[in-house]
Structure formats: structure tokens, C-alpha cells
Scaffold this motif. Structure first.
Motif, PDB file in Angstrom:
ATOM      1  N   ILE A  87     -25.057  26.677  22.490  1.00 55.12           N
ATOM      2  CA  ILE A  87     -26.241  26.337  21.794  1.00 55.12           C
ATOM      3  C   ILE A  87     -25.766  25.934  20.380  1.00 55.12           C
ATOM      4  N   LYS A  88     -25.174  26.861  19.587  1.00 56.93           N
ATOM      5  CA  LYS A  88     -24.719  26.607  18.179  1.00 56.93           C
ATOM      6  C   LYS A  88     -23.819  25.373  18.191  1.00 56.93           C
ATOM      7  N   GLU A  89     -23.006  25.173  19.012  1.00 60.87           N
ATOM      8  CA  GLU A  89     -22.263  23.927  18.977  1.00 60.87           C
ATOM      9  C   GLU A  89     -23.080  22.677  19.044  1.00 60.87           C
ATOM     10  N   ILE A  90     -24.052  22.722  19.989  1.00 60.36           N
ATOM     11  CA  ILE A  90     -24.936  21.720  20.140  1.00 60.36           C
ATOM     12  C   ILE A  90     -25.375  21.276  18.876  1.00 60.36           C
ATOM     13  N   LEU A  91     -26.067  22.429  18.322  1.00 56.87           N
ATOM     14  CA  LEU A  91     -26.803  22.174  17.046  1.00 56.87           C
ATOM     15  C   LEU A  91     -25.938  21.525  15.989  1.00 56.87           C
ATOM     16  N   ARG A  92     -24.734  22.022  15.908  1.00 51.35           N
ATOM     17  CA  ARG A  92     -23.944  21.349  15.056  1.00 51.35           C
ATOM     18  C   ARG A  92     -23.542  19.876  15.078  1.00 51.35           C
ATOM     19  N   MET A  93     -23.519  19.500  16.355  1.00 52.62           N
ATOM     20  CA  MET A  93     -23.042  18.156  16.707  1.00 52.62           C
ATOM     21  C   MET A  93     -24.393  17.184  16.582  1.00 52.62           C
ATOM     22  N   PHE A  94     -25.552  17.626  17.071  1.00 54.67           N
ATOM     23  CA  PHE A  94     -26.676  16.860  17.082  1.00 54.67           C
ATOM     24  C   PHE A  94     -27.644  17.709  16.391  1.00 54.67           C
ATOM     25  N   PRO A  95     -27.632  17.999  14.862  1.00 58.88           N
ATOM     26  CA  PRO A  95     -28.705  18.680  14.386  1.00 58.88           C
ATOM     27  C   PRO A  95     -30.016  18.115  14.431  1.00 58.88           C
ATOM     28  N   PRO A  96     -31.108  18.849  15.192  1.00 50.09           N
ATOM     29  CA  PRO A  96     -32.461  18.152  15.196  1.00 50.09           C
ATOM     30  C   PRO A  96     -33.051  17.688  14.063  1.00 50.09           C
ATOM     31  N   VAL A  97     -32.698  18.232  12.825  1.00 53.94           N
ATOM     32  CA  VAL A  97     -33.245  17.881  11.708  1.00 53.94           C
ATOM     33  C   VAL A  97     -32.043  17.501  10.865  1.00 53.94           C
ATOM     34  N   PRO A  98     -31.549  16.219  10.922  1.00 51.12           N
ATOM     35  CA  PRO A  98     -30.346  15.623  10.251  1.00 51.12           C
ATOM     36  C   PRO A  98     -30.169  15.741   8.662  1.00 51.12           C
ATOM     37  N   ALA A  99     -31.189  15.771   8.183  1.00 48.81           N
ATOM     38  CA  ALA A  99     -31.218  15.884   6.686  1.00 48.81           C
ATOM     39  C   ALA A  99     -32.305  16.811   6.150  1.00 48.81           C
ATOM     40  N   LEU A 100     -32.011  17.619   4.884  1.00 48.96           N
ATOM     41  CA  LEU A 100     -32.986  18.355   4.605  1.00 48.96           C
ATOM     42  C   LEU A 100     -33.127  18.134   3.000  1.00 48.96           C
ATOM     43  N   SER A 101     -34.322  18.269   2.540  1.00 51.26           N
ATOM     44  CA  SER A 101     -34.760  18.018   1.061  1.00 51.26           C
ATOM     45  C   SER A 101     -35.001  19.425   0.417  1.00 51.26           C
ATOM     46  N   LYS A 102     -34.289  19.455  -0.533  1.00 48.70           N
ATOM     47  CA  LYS A 102     -34.314  20.796  -1.594  1.00 48.70           C
ATOM     48  C   LYS A 102     -34.793  20.237  -2.940  1.00 48.70           C
ATOM     49  N   THR A 103     -35.478  21.259  -3.587  1.00 52.02           N
ATOM     50  CA  THR A 103     -35.804  20.991  -4.925  1.00 52.02           C
ATOM     51  C   THR A 103     -35.334  21.934  -6.009  1.00 52.02           C
ATOM     52  N   CYS A 104     -34.485  21.766  -6.921  1.00 51.81           N
ATOM     53  CA  CYS A 104     -33.847  22.221  -8.009  1.00 51.81           C
ATOM     54  C   CYS A 104     -34.760  23.162  -8.825  1.00 51.81           C
ATOM     55  N   GLY A 105     -34.534  24.485  -8.594  1.00 50.10           N
ATOM     56  CA  GLY A 105     -35.501  25.676  -9.113  1.00 50.10           C
ATOM     57  C   GLY A 105     -35.016  25.841 -10.785  1.00 50.10           C
ATOM     58  N   LYS A 106     -33.582  25.415 -11.136  1.00 50.65           N
ATOM     59  CA  LYS A 106     -33.614  25.540 -12.501  1.00 50.65           C
ATOM     60  C   LYS A 106     -32.314  24.500 -12.804  1.00 50.65           C
ATOM     61  N   THR A 107     -32.270  24.133 -14.008  1.00 48.87           N
ATOM     62  CA  THR A 107     -30.951  23.185 -14.113  1.00 48.87           C
ATOM     63  C   THR A 107     -29.639  24.073 -14.195  1.00 48.87           C
ATOM     64  N   CYS A 108     -28.696  23.328 -13.407  1.00 51.77           N
ATOM     65  CA  CYS A 108     -27.383  24.209 -13.003  1.00 51.77           C
ATOM     66  C   CYS A 108     -26.328  22.927 -13.019  1.00 51.77           C
ATOM     67  N   VAL A 109     -25.142  23.384 -13.194  1.00 50.06           N
ATOM     68  CA  VAL A 109     -24.019  22.412 -13.043  1.00 50.06           C
ATOM     69  C   VAL A 109     -23.381  22.671 -11.733  1.00 50.06           C
ATOM     70  N   LEU A 110     -23.279  21.658 -10.933  1.00 45.90           N
ATOM     71  CA  LEU A 110     -22.763  21.816  -9.593  1.00 45.90           C
ATOM     72  C   LEU A 110     -21.381  21.220  -9.579  1.00 45.90           C
ATOM     73  N   PRO A 111     -20.446  21.980  -8.381  1.00 50.71           N
ATOM     74  CA  PRO A 111     -19.238  21.666  -8.492  1.00 50.71           C
ATOM     75  C   PRO A 111     -18.786  20.145  -8.678  1.00 50.71           C
ATOM     76  N   GLY A 112     -17.677  19.743  -9.417  1.00 53.40           N
ATOM     77  CA  GLY A 112     -17.452  18.339  -9.822  1.00 53.40           C
ATOM     78  C   GLY A 112     -17.998  18.076 -11.162  1.00 53.40           C
ATOM     79  N   GLY A 113     -18.817  18.959 -11.799  1.00 54.66           N
ATOM     80  CA  GLY A 113     -19.423  18.779 -13.052  1.00 54.66           C
ATOM     81  C   GLY A 113     -20.707  17.993 -12.983  1.00 54.66           C
ATOM     82  N   TYR A 114     -21.350  17.802 -12.066  1.00 53.04           N
ATOM     83  CA  TYR A 114     -22.782  17.124 -11.748  1.00 53.04           C
ATOM     84  C   TYR A 114     -23.670  18.202 -12.290  1.00 53.04           C
ATOM     85  N   ILE A 115     -24.822  17.807 -13.082  1.00 52.46           N
ATOM     86  CA  ILE A 115     -25.915  18.390 -13.786  1.00 52.46           C
ATOM     87  C   ILE A 115     -26.884  18.195 -12.682  1.00 52.46           C
ATOM     88  N   ALA A 116     -27.607  18.917 -12.062  1.00 47.41           N
ATOM     89  CA  ALA A 116     -28.967  19.215 -11.432  1.00 47.41           C
ATOM     90  C   ALA A 116     -30.063  19.650 -12.272  1.00 47.41           C
TER      91      ALA A 116
END
Length: 203
Positions: A87-116
Motif C-alpha cells: 500500500i505504501k509503495e502504491i501511495l508513493r508511485m501514484f499519490p492520490p493528491v499529487p500536489a499540496l498547497s502550504k502557507t508560510c507561517g513566518k518569514t524564513c530562509v529555505l535551503p539554497g538561500g531562498y526567502i519565504a
């Protein structure tokens, strides 16, 4: 839900608003069933294409004393470790929700130096995350052993997100996993797929 009541701010019992009932129906009717049905379909399809894996699942069902004529208990379902890997492998290969939307709770610096910045919305490409060759070698092959107890330790946190994560993770994850184990145990112990759902013992 129509008849449910709970204490309101003034202490009196009040019912659910129409908006809340509508949201719950969407969650139960779509998020809680359509996604599971899609995952079950992929599992049955790929088990048919991989007879060796299929045989391992059937052997595990037999070892758990699961038979076509008896309901599957929660204890039996929770003992199905290899089926859980499938089941876990199928959920990996074919995720039923292929994209997730998230909202940044506070300003931070992401890996690579990107500012969110606080309030920014980001999209997590779950499909790409689950097919990252650095984490999942030969990512497009069906290999339930990726999720064996030993191998799963090497999967980084956050690299498997079919149910999202954090405070906004899917509330139904545990229910969905149990549901899929029970349904698959019942179907696979009784029928052969895909040839017309032939009942086992009557082929």
C-alpha cells in the motif's frame, strides 16, 4: 451530523452550521473515498502485473488465517506487514493528491538561500518528491520492499507525503490504512483479478 449538537459559546446546545456540514460531506464523500478507491485500483492492477509480489501477499493472508468466508478482524489487518508495504509503495508511485498547497507561517530562509515570506503560498510537488531517484532508486518500478522495516529507516522524513504532514496532515490516515488492508484482504482472499472477479475455488 444533522442531529449532532454541542455546547456553544453561551453553554447552550447548538447544531452544526450548513457550511460545516457541507465541508464534512466533501471530506467524507470525496477526500475519504475517492482517494482510497483510486489507490485500491492501482494496487489490484500492479499485483496482477507482478505475480511474485501477488503470491507473497496471498501467503501473508494465509499465514494470518484470513479466509474468504470470514470477516477480517482489525487484529488480522494490522498484522499484514507486507500488504502495508504494498500500500505504501502504491501511495508513493501514484499519490492520490499529487500536489499540496502550504502557507508560510513566518518569514524564513529555505535551503539554497531562498526567502519565504510570511503569508506566501507554496506548492509541494508530491509526485516529483516521490519519484526522486536520490531517495527512491529506480523510482518508477514497483518495489514494496522499499518500505520494509529495515529499508524504511533510510527514507528521509518528509520524503513520503501521500497524507501531507504537520498540523494540517490528513486526519483519516490511520482509518484509510486500516480500511485498505481490510478491503484488500477480503478481495484478494476471495477473488482472482482481473478476469471477471472469478471466485477462488470456482475457476
Amino acid at each position: 451530523m444533522l442531529n449532532a449538537k454541542a455546547p456553544g459559546e453561551d453553554g447552550n446546545l447548538v447544531g452544526l452550521s450548513d457550511d460545516i456540514i457541507f465541508d464534512q460531506l466533501i471530506t467524507l464523500g470525496i477526500a475519504g473515498s475517492d482517494t482510497t478507491a483510486n489507490t485500491l485500483s492501482w494496487i489490484l492492477y500492479l499485483l496482477d502485473k507482478h505475480p511474485g509480489i501477488h503470491r507473497r501477499v496471498l501467503q501473508e493472508l494465509a499465514n494470518a488465517d484470513i479466509t474468504p468466508d470470514q470477516p477480517v478482524s482489525v487484529k488480522q489487518a494490522n498484522s499484514l506487514k507486507y500488504l502495508t508495504q504494498v500500500i505504501k509503495e502504491i501511495l508513493r508511485m501514484f499519490p492520490p493528491v499529487p500536489a499540496l498547497s502550504k502557507t508560510c507561517g513566518k518569514t524564513c530562509v529555505l535551503p539554497g538561500g531562498y526567502i519565504a515570506y510570511e503569508g506566501m503560498r507554496g506548492l509541494i510537488n508530491v509526485w516529483s518528491l516521490h519519484h526522486n531517484e536520490k531517495v527512491y532508486p529506480d523510482a518508477y518500478s514497483f518495489n514494496p520492499d522499499r518500505f520494509s522495516e529495515e529499508n524504511a529507516k533510510s527514507i528521509p522524513e518528509g520524503a513520503w507525503l501521500p497524507f501531507s504532514s504537520g498540523p494540517r496532515a490528513c486526519l483519516g490516515m490511520s482509518v484509510a490504512m486500516i480500511e485498505m488492508r481490510v478491503v484488500l484482504a477480503r478481495l484478494l482472499s476471495k477473488y482472482e483479478f482481473p478476469d471477471g472477479w472469478r471466485q477462488r475455488g470456482h475457476v
